[in-house]
Design an enzyme around this catalytic site. Structure first.
Site, PDB file in Angstrom:
ATOM      1  N   GLU A   1      28.902   6.192  23.081  1.00  0.00           N
ATOM      2  CA  GLU A   1      29.930   5.279  22.585  1.00  0.00           C
ATOM      3  C   GLU A   1      31.319   5.857  22.865  1.00  0.00           C
ATOM      4  OE1 GLU A   1      29.140   2.151  21.036  1.00  0.00           O
ATOM      5  OE2 GLU A   1      27.385   2.860  22.091  1.00  0.00           O
TER       6      GLU A   1
ATOM      7  N   LYS B   1      22.102  -1.057  15.045  1.00  0.00           N
ATOM      8  CA  LYS B   1      20.996  -1.734  15.737  1.00  0.00           C
ATOM      9  C   LYS B   1      19.840  -2.011  14.778  1.00  0.00           C
ATOM     10  CE  LYS B   1      22.210   0.552  20.092  1.00  0.00           C
ATOM     11  NZ  LYS B   1      22.064   1.830  20.810  1.00  0.00           N
TER      12      LYS B   1
HETATM   13  N1  HSE Z   1      25.645   4.653  22.818  1.00  0.00           N
HETATM   14  C1  HSE Z   1      24.489   3.817  22.914  1.00  0.00           C
HETATM   15  C2  HSE Z   1      23.277   4.687  23.172  1.00  0.00           C
HETATM   16  C3  HSE Z   1      24.692   2.804  23.996  1.00  0.00           C
HETATM   17  O1  HSE Z   1      23.447   5.873  23.489  1.00  0.00           O
HETATM   18  O2  HSE Z   1      22.172   4.219  23.014  1.00  0.00           O
HETATM   19  C4  HSE Z   1      23.758   1.646  23.953  1.00  0.00           C
HETATM   20  O3  HSE Z   1      23.867   0.896  22.793  1.00  0.00           O
END
Ligand code: HSE
Length: 430
Positions: free
Chosen positions: A189, A204
Protein backbone atom coordinates in the site's frame (compact mmCIF):
# COMPACT_ATOMS: atom_id res chain seq x y z
CA UNK A 1 -22.44 -2.07 -31.87
CA UNK A 2 -23.40 0.29 -29.06
CA UNK A 3 -20.42 2.12 -27.55
CA UNK A 4 -19.98 2.31 -23.77
CA UNK A 5 -17.76 5.01 -22.28
CA UNK A 6 -15.44 4.16 -19.45
CA UNK A 7 -13.76 6.87 -17.38
CA UNK A 8 -10.68 5.92 -15.39
CA UNK A 9 -9.90 7.89 -12.22
CA UNK A 10 -6.36 7.18 -11.07
CA UNK A 11 -3.53 5.89 -13.24
CA UNK A 12 -1.32 4.09 -10.74
CA UNK A 13 -0.62 0.35 -10.77
CA UNK A 14 -4.27 -0.68 -11.04
CA UNK A 15 -5.42 2.21 -13.25
CA UNK A 16 -2.68 1.61 -15.79
CA UNK A 17 -3.43 -2.11 -15.70
CA UNK A 18 -7.12 -1.44 -16.40
CA UNK A 19 -6.25 1.01 -19.18
CA UNK A 20 -4.02 -1.52 -20.92
CA UNK A 21 -6.41 -4.43 -20.41
CA UNK A 22 -9.42 -2.58 -21.84
CA UNK A 23 -7.31 -1.37 -24.79
CA UNK A 24 -5.55 -4.67 -25.37
CA UNK A 25 -8.55 -7.00 -25.02
CA UNK A 26 -11.18 -4.78 -26.63
CA UNK A 27 -12.18 -7.40 -29.18
CA UNK A 28 -12.55 -10.12 -26.54
CA UNK A 29 -14.64 -7.75 -24.40
CA UNK A 30 -16.90 -6.90 -27.35
CA UNK A 31 -17.41 -10.59 -28.08
CA UNK A 32 -18.53 -11.06 -24.48
CA UNK A 33 -20.75 -8.01 -24.12
CA UNK A 34 -21.94 -7.17 -27.62
CA UNK A 35 -20.74 -3.59 -27.01
CA UNK A 36 -17.66 -1.55 -27.81
CA UNK A 37 -15.98 -0.44 -24.61
CA UNK A 38 -14.10 2.81 -25.12
CA UNK A 39 -11.98 4.69 -22.59
CA UNK A 40 -13.52 8.12 -23.02
CA UNK A 41 -11.49 9.94 -20.37
CA UNK A 42 -8.67 9.36 -17.91
CA UNK A 43 -8.27 11.50 -14.81
CA UNK A 44 -4.81 11.36 -13.28
CA UNK A 45 -2.28 13.62 -11.60
CA UNK A 46 0.47 12.39 -13.90
CA UNK A 47 0.80 10.04 -16.88
CA UNK A 48 1.95 6.47 -16.36
CA UNK A 49 5.02 5.22 -18.26
CA UNK A 50 3.21 1.96 -19.14
CA UNK A 51 0.28 3.69 -20.85
CA UNK A 52 0.23 5.29 -24.27
CA UNK A 53 -2.23 8.14 -23.76
CA UNK A 54 -1.57 9.85 -27.11
CA UNK A 55 -5.15 9.46 -28.37
CA UNK A 56 -6.87 9.59 -24.98
CA UNK A 57 -8.72 12.49 -23.41
CA UNK A 58 -6.71 13.12 -20.23
CA UNK A 59 -7.67 15.50 -17.43
CA UNK A 60 -5.73 16.40 -14.30
CA UNK A 61 -9.00 16.87 -12.40
CA UNK A 62 -10.57 13.50 -11.66
CA UNK A 63 -13.91 15.18 -10.95
CA UNK A 64 -14.12 16.03 -14.68
CA UNK A 65 -14.49 12.31 -15.31
CA UNK A 66 -17.62 11.88 -13.18
CA UNK A 67 -19.21 14.92 -14.86
CA UNK A 68 -18.35 13.82 -18.40
CA UNK A 69 -21.58 12.93 -20.31
CA UNK A 70 -19.59 10.48 -22.45
CA UNK A 71 -18.67 8.39 -19.40
CA UNK A 72 -21.13 5.62 -18.50
CA UNK A 73 -18.93 3.65 -16.10
CA UNK A 74 -16.46 5.28 -13.70
CA UNK A 75 -13.48 3.29 -12.48
CA UNK A 76 -12.45 4.62 -9.05
CA UNK A 77 -8.82 3.58 -8.77
CA UNK A 78 -7.35 6.36 -6.66
CA UNK A 79 -7.64 4.63 -3.27
CA UNK A 80 -8.15 6.23 0.13
CA UNK A 81 -11.43 7.15 1.76
CA UNK A 82 -11.58 10.91 1.49
CA UNK A 83 -11.46 12.11 -2.13
CA UNK A 84 -12.55 8.65 -3.29
CA UNK A 85 -15.73 8.89 -1.21
CA UNK A 86 -16.64 12.29 -2.69
CA UNK A 87 -15.79 11.06 -6.17
CA UNK A 88 -17.95 7.93 -5.95
CA UNK A 89 -20.86 9.86 -4.44
CA UNK A 90 -20.69 12.40 -7.24
CA UNK A 91 -20.45 9.66 -9.87
CA UNK A 92 -23.55 7.96 -8.45
CA UNK A 93 -25.41 11.28 -8.22
CA UNK A 94 -24.61 11.76 -11.93
CA UNK A 95 -26.03 8.25 -12.56
CA UNK A 96 -22.75 6.66 -13.55
CA UNK A 97 -22.08 3.02 -12.76
CA UNK A 98 -19.03 2.67 -10.51
CA UNK A 99 -16.37 -0.02 -10.36
CA UNK A 100 -13.82 0.30 -7.57
CA UNK A 101 -10.78 -1.58 -6.28
CA UNK A 102 -10.95 0.34 -3.01
CA UNK A 103 -11.29 -2.03 -0.04
CA UNK A 104 -11.12 0.70 2.61
CA UNK A 105 -13.88 2.65 0.92
CA UNK A 106 -16.21 -0.36 0.75
CA UNK A 107 -15.32 -1.68 4.23
CA UNK A 108 -15.98 1.69 5.87
CA UNK A 109 -18.57 3.41 3.65
CA UNK A 110 -20.00 0.46 1.70
CA UNK A 111 -23.49 0.48 3.17
CA UNK A 112 -24.04 4.17 2.54
CA UNK A 113 -22.69 3.89 -1.01
CA UNK A 114 -24.71 0.76 -1.84
CA UNK A 115 -27.88 2.54 -0.77
CA UNK A 116 -27.05 5.59 -2.87
CA UNK A 117 -26.26 3.39 -5.88
CA UNK A 118 -29.42 1.32 -5.49
CA UNK A 119 -31.59 4.43 -5.09
CA UNK A 120 -29.97 5.95 -8.20
CA UNK A 121 -30.40 2.67 -10.14
CA UNK A 122 -26.71 2.25 -10.91
CA UNK A 123 -24.25 -0.57 -10.20
CA UNK A 124 -21.46 -0.33 -7.63
CA UNK A 125 -18.99 -3.19 -8.05
CA UNK A 126 -15.89 -4.06 -6.05
CA UNK A 127 -14.49 -7.48 -7.01
CA UNK A 128 -10.98 -6.03 -7.30
CA UNK A 129 -11.05 -4.81 -3.69
CA UNK A 130 -10.23 -8.28 -2.39
CA UNK A 131 -7.47 -10.66 -3.43
CA UNK A 132 -6.59 -9.04 -6.78
CA UNK A 133 -7.23 -11.44 -9.63
CA UNK A 134 -9.13 -14.06 -7.60
CA UNK A 135 -12.87 -13.71 -8.29
CA UNK A 136 -13.67 -14.35 -4.62
CA UNK A 137 -16.66 -11.99 -4.32
CA UNK A 138 -18.33 -13.70 -7.25
CA UNK A 139 -17.39 -17.15 -5.93
CA UNK A 140 -19.05 -16.60 -2.55
CA UNK A 141 -21.89 -14.33 -3.59
CA UNK A 142 -22.88 -16.26 -6.70
CA UNK A 143 -21.09 -19.61 -6.98
CA UNK A 144 -21.76 -20.59 -3.35
CA UNK A 145 -25.09 -18.75 -3.07
CA UNK A 146 -26.99 -21.96 -2.24
CA UNK A 147 -24.84 -22.64 0.82
CA UNK A 148 -24.81 -21.51 4.39
CA UNK A 149 -21.19 -20.46 4.81
CA UNK A 150 -19.62 -21.65 8.07
CA UNK A 151 -16.19 -20.06 7.99
CA UNK A 152 -13.70 -18.35 5.76
CA UNK A 153 -9.95 -18.10 6.22
CA UNK A 154 -7.52 -16.49 3.87
CA UNK A 155 -4.09 -15.19 3.05
CA UNK A 156 -5.44 -11.86 1.79
CA UNK A 157 -2.43 -9.58 2.00
CA UNK A 158 0.33 -10.33 -0.48
CA UNK A 159 2.88 -8.01 1.11
CA UNK A 160 2.83 -9.69 4.54
CA UNK A 161 2.81 -13.12 2.95
CA UNK A 162 5.83 -12.13 0.88
CA UNK A 163 7.66 -10.86 3.98
CA UNK A 164 6.88 -14.00 6.03
CA UNK A 165 7.91 -16.26 3.15
CA UNK A 166 11.20 -14.41 2.76
CA UNK A 167 11.84 -14.52 6.52
CA UNK A 168 11.32 -18.28 6.44
CA UNK A 169 13.22 -19.17 3.29
CA UNK A 170 16.03 -16.63 3.37
CA UNK A 171 16.63 -16.85 7.12
CA UNK A 172 17.62 -13.52 8.57
CA UNK A 173 16.63 -11.12 5.76
CA UNK A 174 16.14 -7.58 6.88
CA UNK A 175 12.45 -6.74 7.27
CA UNK A 176 12.74 -3.28 5.66
CA UNK A 177 14.65 -4.72 2.67
CA UNK A 178 11.90 -7.21 1.95
CA UNK A 179 9.25 -4.53 2.40
CA UNK A 180 11.01 -2.23 -0.10
CA UNK A 181 11.02 -5.09 -2.57
CA UNK A 182 7.26 -5.56 -2.13
CA UNK A 183 6.84 -1.81 -2.68
CA UNK A 184 8.92 -1.89 -5.87
CA UNK A 185 6.81 -4.76 -7.18
CA UNK A 186 3.71 -2.58 -6.69
CA UNK A 187 2.20 -4.84 -4.01
CA UNK A 188 2.49 -2.75 -0.87
CA UNK A 189 0.00 0.00 0.00
CA UNK A 190 1.01 3.68 -0.34
CA UNK A 191 1.35 3.57 3.44
CA UNK A 192 2.82 0.08 4.04
CA UNK A 193 1.84 0.07 7.72
CA UNK A 194 -1.63 -0.78 6.36
CA UNK A 195 -0.10 -4.06 5.15
CA UNK A 196 2.26 -4.79 8.01
CA UNK A 197 -0.22 -3.97 10.80
CA UNK A 198 -3.06 -5.97 9.25
CA UNK A 199 -5.33 -3.04 8.37
CA UNK A 200 -5.43 -3.85 4.65
CA UNK A 201 -6.38 -7.46 5.43
CA UNK A 202 -8.97 -6.19 7.93
CA UNK A 203 -10.64 -4.07 5.22
CA UNK A 204 -10.82 -7.08 2.94
CA UNK A 205 -12.05 -9.46 5.63
CA UNK A 206 -14.79 -7.01 6.66
CA UNK A 207 -16.22 -7.26 3.16
CA UNK A 208 -15.77 -11.03 2.88
CA UNK A 209 -17.49 -11.61 6.23
CA UNK A 210 -20.54 -9.62 5.17
CA UNK A 211 -20.80 -11.50 1.90
CA UNK A 212 -20.33 -14.84 3.65
CA UNK A 213 -22.85 -14.36 6.48
CA UNK A 214 -25.15 -11.53 5.43
CA UNK A 215 -24.04 -9.32 8.32
CA UNK A 216 -23.38 -5.55 8.26
CA UNK A 217 -19.90 -4.31 7.33
CA UNK A 218 -18.24 -4.19 10.75
CA UNK A 219 -14.73 -2.85 10.22
CA UNK A 220 -14.82 -1.16 13.65
CA UNK A 221 -15.41 -4.48 15.42
CA UNK A 222 -12.49 -6.21 13.69
CA UNK A 223 -9.54 -7.50 15.69
CA UNK A 224 -6.40 -6.72 13.66
CA UNK A 225 -2.86 -7.72 14.51
CA UNK A 226 0.04 -7.44 12.08
CA UNK A 227 3.31 -9.29 11.59
CA UNK A 228 5.74 -6.82 13.16
CA UNK A 229 6.16 -8.98 16.30
CA UNK A 230 6.92 -12.17 14.38
CA UNK A 231 10.55 -13.22 14.63
CA UNK A 232 12.66 -15.63 12.60
CA UNK A 233 13.01 -17.59 15.84
CA UNK A 234 9.22 -18.12 16.02
CA UNK A 235 9.11 -19.19 12.37
CA UNK A 236 11.87 -21.74 13.13
CA UNK A 237 10.21 -23.14 16.26
CA UNK A 238 6.87 -23.33 14.45
CA UNK A 239 8.62 -25.32 11.70
CA UNK A 240 10.11 -27.75 14.24
CA UNK A 241 6.61 -28.37 15.55
CA UNK A 242 5.22 -29.02 12.03
CA UNK A 243 3.64 -25.59 11.48
CA UNK A 244 4.08 -22.54 9.27
CA UNK A 245 3.17 -19.01 10.26
CA UNK A 246 0.72 -17.28 7.94
CA UNK A 247 -0.97 -13.92 8.35
CA UNK A 248 -4.62 -14.90 8.07
CA UNK A 249 -7.99 -13.25 7.99
CA UNK A 250 -10.50 -15.52 9.73
CA UNK A 251 -14.24 -15.08 10.02
CA UNK A 252 -16.64 -17.68 11.31
CA UNK A 253 -20.24 -18.00 12.36
CA UNK A 254 -20.49 -19.53 15.84
CA UNK A 255 -23.50 -19.98 18.10
CA UNK A 256 -22.07 -17.14 20.25
CA UNK A 257 -21.56 -14.61 17.43
CA UNK A 258 -19.36 -13.80 14.44
CA UNK A 259 -15.59 -14.14 14.67
CA UNK A 260 -13.80 -11.39 12.73
CA UNK A 261 -10.07 -11.40 13.18
CA UNK A 262 -6.80 -10.83 11.33
CA UNK A 263 -3.54 -12.04 12.88
CA UNK A 264 -0.48 -14.23 12.38
CA UNK A 265 -1.51 -17.86 12.74
CA UNK A 266 0.30 -21.17 13.09
CA UNK A 267 -1.20 -23.73 10.73
CA UNK A 268 -0.02 -27.29 10.09
CA UNK A 269 2.31 -27.58 7.10
CA UNK A 270 -0.21 -30.00 5.53
CA UNK A 271 -3.00 -27.40 5.41
CA UNK A 272 -3.72 -26.07 1.91
CA UNK A 273 -3.33 -22.50 3.15
CA UNK A 274 0.18 -23.34 4.36
CA UNK A 275 1.25 -23.85 0.73
CA UNK A 276 0.45 -20.25 -0.22
CA UNK A 277 3.77 -18.42 -0.57
CA UNK A 278 5.19 -15.12 -1.71
CA UNK A 279 2.67 -12.56 -2.91
CA UNK A 280 0.07 -15.23 -3.64
CA UNK A 281 -3.33 -15.02 -1.97
CA UNK A 282 -5.83 -17.76 -1.19
CA UNK A 283 -9.21 -17.93 0.47
CA UNK A 284 -10.59 -21.13 1.98
CA UNK A 285 -14.36 -21.23 2.39
CA UNK A 286 -16.19 -23.81 4.48
CA UNK A 287 -19.85 -24.16 3.53
CA UNK A 288 -22.58 -26.70 4.25
CA UNK A 289 -23.28 -28.16 0.80
CA UNK A 290 -20.06 -27.58 -1.16
CA UNK A 291 -17.78 -28.40 1.78
CA UNK A 292 -14.39 -26.73 1.69
CA UNK A 293 -13.41 -24.85 -1.47
CA UNK A 294 -10.23 -22.84 -1.93
CA UNK A 295 -9.50 -19.98 -4.32
CA UNK A 296 -5.89 -19.20 -5.15
CA UNK A 297 -4.15 -16.58 -7.27
CA UNK A 298 -2.15 -13.39 -7.44
CA UNK A 299 -3.60 -10.94 -4.95
CA UNK A 300 -2.19 -7.65 -6.21
CA UNK A 301 -0.41 -5.95 -9.10
CA UNK A 302 -1.51 -4.39 -12.38
CA UNK A 303 -2.69 -7.37 -14.44
CA UNK A 304 -4.48 -9.44 -11.79
CA UNK A 305 -6.29 -6.50 -10.18
CA UNK A 306 -7.24 -5.07 -13.58
CA UNK A 307 -8.64 -8.49 -14.49
CA UNK A 308 -11.20 -8.12 -11.68
CA UNK A 309 -11.88 -4.44 -12.44
CA UNK A 310 -12.61 -5.13 -16.10
CA UNK A 311 -14.69 -8.22 -15.27
CA UNK A 312 -16.88 -5.90 -13.18
CA UNK A 313 -17.19 -3.52 -16.15
CA UNK A 314 -18.29 -6.49 -18.27
CA UNK A 315 -20.83 -7.44 -15.57
CA UNK A 316 -22.22 -3.92 -15.58
CA UNK A 317 -22.72 -4.12 -19.33
CA UNK A 318 -24.33 -7.54 -19.06
CA UNK A 319 -26.68 -6.60 -16.22
CA UNK A 320 -28.06 -3.52 -17.96
CA UNK A 321 -29.48 -0.65 -15.96
CA UNK A 322 -30.20 -2.45 -12.71
CA UNK A 323 -28.00 -4.86 -10.83
CA UNK A 324 -30.09 -7.89 -9.89
CA UNK A 325 -27.46 -9.25 -7.49
CA UNK A 326 -27.54 -7.63 -4.03
CA UNK A 327 -24.21 -5.89 -3.36
CA UNK A 328 -23.38 -8.09 -0.37
CA UNK A 329 -25.22 -11.13 -1.74
CA UNK A 330 -28.18 -10.84 0.69
CA UNK A 331 -31.28 -8.70 0.19
CA UNK A 332 -30.97 -5.58 2.34
CA UNK A 333 -33.88 -6.52 4.66
CA UNK A 334 -32.26 -9.89 5.41
CA UNK A 335 -28.94 -8.50 6.66
CA UNK A 336 -28.69 -9.66 10.29
CA UNK A 337 -26.83 -7.66 12.93
CA UNK A 338 -25.23 -10.70 14.59
CA UNK A 339 -22.78 -9.44 17.22
CA UNK A 340 -19.06 -9.71 16.57
CA UNK A 341 -17.24 -11.62 19.32
CA UNK A 342 -14.60 -9.73 21.22
CA UNK A 343 -11.18 -11.33 20.66
CA UNK A 344 -11.00 -12.35 24.35
CA UNK A 345 -14.10 -14.44 23.69
CA UNK A 346 -12.80 -16.52 20.80
CA UNK A 347 -11.52 -20.04 21.16
CA UNK A 348 -8.19 -21.07 19.67
CA UNK A 349 -5.07 -23.08 20.42
CA UNK A 350 -1.97 -21.04 21.23
CA UNK A 351 1.76 -21.06 20.61
CA UNK A 352 3.56 -19.58 23.60
CA UNK A 353 7.28 -18.83 23.70
CA UNK A 354 8.91 -17.83 26.93
CA UNK A 355 12.44 -17.48 28.16
CA UNK A 356 13.06 -18.93 31.61
CA UNK A 357 16.01 -19.06 33.99
CA UNK A 358 17.10 -22.68 34.15
CA UNK A 359 16.42 -23.63 37.78
CA UNK A 360 14.80 -26.82 39.09
CA UNK A 361 10.99 -26.73 39.36
CA UNK A 362 10.37 -23.96 36.84
CA UNK A 363 8.61 -26.27 34.37
CA UNK A 364 6.34 -27.53 37.17
CA UNK A 365 5.39 -23.95 38.02
CA UNK A 366 4.52 -23.23 34.38
CA UNK A 367 2.38 -26.39 34.06
CA UNK A 368 0.56 -25.56 37.30
CA UNK A 369 -0.37 -22.07 36.11
CA UNK A 370 -1.55 -23.41 32.76
CA UNK A 371 -3.64 -26.18 34.30
CA UNK A 372 -5.22 -23.75 36.79
CA UNK A 373 -6.60 -22.00 33.69
CA UNK A 374 -7.72 -25.33 32.14
CA UNK A 375 -4.96 -25.12 29.57
CA UNK A 376 -3.15 -28.28 28.62
CA UNK A 377 0.13 -28.69 26.78
CA UNK A 378 -0.17 -30.42 23.40
CA UNK A 379 3.50 -30.02 22.37
CA UNK A 380 6.59 -28.59 23.96
CA UNK A 381 10.14 -27.66 22.96
CA UNK A 382 12.72 -26.87 25.58
CA UNK A 383 16.16 -25.88 24.34
CA UNK A 384 19.20 -25.96 26.55
CA UNK A 385 21.34 -23.04 25.44
CA UNK A 386 23.91 -23.75 28.15
CA UNK A 387 23.76 -20.08 29.15
CA UNK A 388 21.34 -20.37 32.07
CA UNK A 389 18.44 -19.11 29.98
CA UNK A 390 16.13 -21.64 28.35
CA UNK A 391 13.62 -20.88 25.63
CA UNK A 392 10.44 -22.90 26.12
CA UNK A 393 7.87 -23.22 23.38
CA UNK A 394 4.42 -24.60 24.14
CA UNK A 395 1.43 -25.35 21.95
CA UNK A 396 -1.77 -25.51 23.99
CA UNK A 397 -5.16 -27.13 23.50
CA UNK A 398 -8.09 -25.02 22.28
CA UNK A 399 -9.15 -22.65 24.99
CA UNK A 400 -10.88 -19.29 25.47
CA UNK A 401 -8.50 -16.42 24.73
CA UNK A 402 -9.23 -14.69 28.03
CA UNK A 403 -8.02 -17.79 29.92
CA UNK A 404 -4.76 -17.63 27.98
CA UNK A 405 -4.45 -13.91 28.71
CA UNK A 406 -4.89 -14.59 32.44
CA UNK A 407 -2.33 -17.41 32.34
CA UNK A 408 0.16 -15.23 30.41
CA UNK A 409 -0.13 -12.47 33.01
CA UNK A 410 0.69 -14.97 35.78
CA UNK A 411 3.53 -16.57 33.81
CA UNK A 412 5.07 -13.18 33.12
CA UNK A 413 4.87 -12.49 36.86
CA UNK A 414 7.09 -15.48 37.70
CA UNK A 415 10.56 -14.37 38.71
CA UNK A 416 12.08 -17.19 36.64
CA UNK A 417 10.44 -15.88 33.44
CA UNK A 418 12.37 -13.22 31.52
CA UNK A 419 10.63 -10.55 29.47
CA UNK A 420 7.25 -10.76 27.78
CA UNK A 421 5.93 -13.99 26.27
CA UNK A 422 5.39 -14.38 22.55
CA UNK A 423 1.87 -15.59 21.77
CA UNK A 424 0.54 -16.69 18.37
CA UNK A 425 -2.84 -18.30 17.71
CA UNK A 426 -2.91 -21.81 16.23
CA UNK A 427 -5.73 -22.93 13.94
CA UNK A 428 -6.79 -26.14 12.16
CA UNK A 429 -9.06 -25.99 9.13
CA UNK A 430 -8.93 -29.38 7.43
N1 HSE B 1 -1.20 -4.14 -0.43
C1 HSE B 1 -2.09 -5.17 -0.89
C2 HSE B 1 -1.43 -6.51 -0.70
C3 HSE B 1 -2.45 -4.92 -2.32
O1 HSE B 1 -0.22 -6.56 -0.43
O2 HSE B 1 -2.11 -7.52 -0.76
C4 HSE B 1 -3.65 -5.66 -2.81
O3 HSE B 1 -4.81 -5.32 -2.13
Amino acid sequence: MQQIGVGICGLGTVGSGAYNLISGNSEEISRKTGRVVKITQVGCRRDHPDCDLATTNVTRDIFDVVKNPEVDVVLELIGGTDVALRLVKEAIANRKHVVTANKALIAIHGEELFKLANDAGVCLKFEAAIAGGIPIVKAIREGLAANEVQFLAGVINGTTNYILTEMETAGNRDFTDVLSEAQELGYAEADPTFDVEGIDAAHKLTILSSIAFGVPLKFDSMYAEGISEITVEDIRYAGELGFRIKHLGITARTNRGIELRVHPTLIKKTEMLAQVDGVMNAVLVGSDAAGQTMYYGVGAGAGPTASSVVADVIDVLRSGETDQIPNLGFVAEAIQAIPVLDITNIESAYYLRLKVIDVPGVMAKISTILSEHTISIESLIQKDTGQGEVPIVIVTNRVLERSVNDAIRELEGLKQVEGPLARIRVETFS
